[in-house]
Design an enzyme around this catalytic site. Sequence first.
Site, PDB file in Angstrom:
ATOM      1  N   HIS A   7       0.940  -1.291  -0.031  1.00 32.74           N
ATOM      2  CA  HIS A   7      -0.059   0.111  -0.099  1.00 32.74           C
ATOM      3  C   HIS A   7       0.910   1.345   0.125  1.00 32.74           C
ATOM      4  CE1 HIS A   7      -3.501  -2.496   0.333  1.00 32.74           C
ATOM      5  NE2 HIS A   7      -3.457  -2.799   1.676  1.00 32.74           N
ATOM      6  N   ASP A  48      -2.584 -10.775  -2.148  1.00 31.86           N
ATOM      7  CA  ASP A  48      -2.908 -10.094  -0.979  1.00 31.86           C
ATOM      8  C   ASP A  48      -4.570  -9.978  -1.236  1.00 31.86           C
ATOM      9  OD1 ASP A  48      -1.953  -8.637   1.748  1.00 31.86           O
ATOM     10  OD2 ASP A  48      -3.689  -7.899   0.913  1.00 31.86           O
ATOM     11  N   ASP A  59      -4.133 -12.874   3.732  1.00 31.21           N
ATOM     12  CA  ASP A  59      -5.401 -12.395   4.469  1.00 31.21           C
ATOM     13  C   ASP A  59      -6.682 -12.701   3.696  1.00 31.21           C
ATOM     14  OD1 ASP A  59      -4.531 -10.610   2.485  1.00 31.21           O
ATOM     15  OD2 ASP A  59      -4.456  -8.898   3.915  1.00 31.21           O
TER      16      ASP A  59
HETATM   17 ZN    ZN Z   1      -4.080  -6.930   2.909  1.00 27.76          ZN
END
Ligand code: ZN
Length: 360
Positions: free
Chosen positions: A172, A208, A298
């Site tokens: 990110h 992810d 995740d």
């Molecule tokens: Zn994530």
Amino acid sequence: MSSQTFPVVWTERHRLHDPGGEVWVGVPIPGTEVIARGDLIRAALAKAGFPIVDPAAHDPSHLHRVHDPAMVDYLRTAYNNWVAAGYPEDPGQDRVVPYVFPLPQAVVDRPFRLPAAPSARAGVYTTDTTTLIGPGTYAAALSAADCALTAAEMALRGAGAVYAACRPPGHHAGRAFFGGSCYLNNAALAAQALRDGGMDRVALVDLDAHHGNGTQDIFYDRADVLYSSVHVDPGAGWFPHFVGFADEAGRGPGEGANLNCPVAPGCGDGPWLEAVATLGAAVAAHRPEALVVSLGVDGAAGDPESPLGISPDGFRRAAETLAGLYLPTIFVQEGGYDLDRLGGLVVGTLSAFASAGGHR
Ligand SMILES: [Zn+2]
């Protein structure tokens, strides 16, 4: 080293980063990107027989290959400036957290000025209030970058597969912004290091659960590095909310070198693995010399940060798809927050990749 393993780059220096929680919708909450994550991953890999090596230290100038030097300098100095301004005593906040943000539409047509107050400066480079800076955050982020850069150097020397156990995560973090528990973009640094080491074309696959808006930002205008991602649909209400949609395909010379495959909340293995196969086909069409995998786990069923519901077998099958590309591959750890399953998910994914011959 058994034939079913490959090297892991890990350092205990990740423990220097204790976010001390997050601020979400104005409320301090414990947060899920915790120190235990880095230690659980290491323990599971060591138990499974993966050889663990220390990263080499790198000059911070490496960071400027993908990040704005001014942001790196901000990250380096933010905590000390925060403490010097007295915020830990008044109002009682011992982590750097913003309260104002210079939105483009609010500062348009004005020369940018770095605000004088550290409280205001805290909003200049971050996208959110959930990515706090503590006393060891910059040092730990540098060490995570070292893990990724070391993995890239091992691949340039001929390693077939390497796993960089990066914490804090990175996808990110963009050229001039950070957020989503990420500070420096480890996967982007690895990809750039492969380019700088002489590889003409590189591909990134981001598994992810969330879109890697930082990685997309860094490579959006470039044809030499493909960014491809499967993630929960931001249009269904998920972080990073503003980007990660299927119509974001790259810009200028990078047109066609960005592939987003959003999937629906609760999709489970079937649609997710179809998307992984689409990413694999795009990687093959890009004809890269190496692959960087942003390995967030995740998306797994039970993870507190996503609704995708992927099974451990789903991650193994995704690893087999990537192994079938037969490329030198660097895995870079991103998210994964179910502390009971995190180690097993990482070992299962990497072991499946090795068993499928992806590291040879
Ligand atoms: Zn994530």
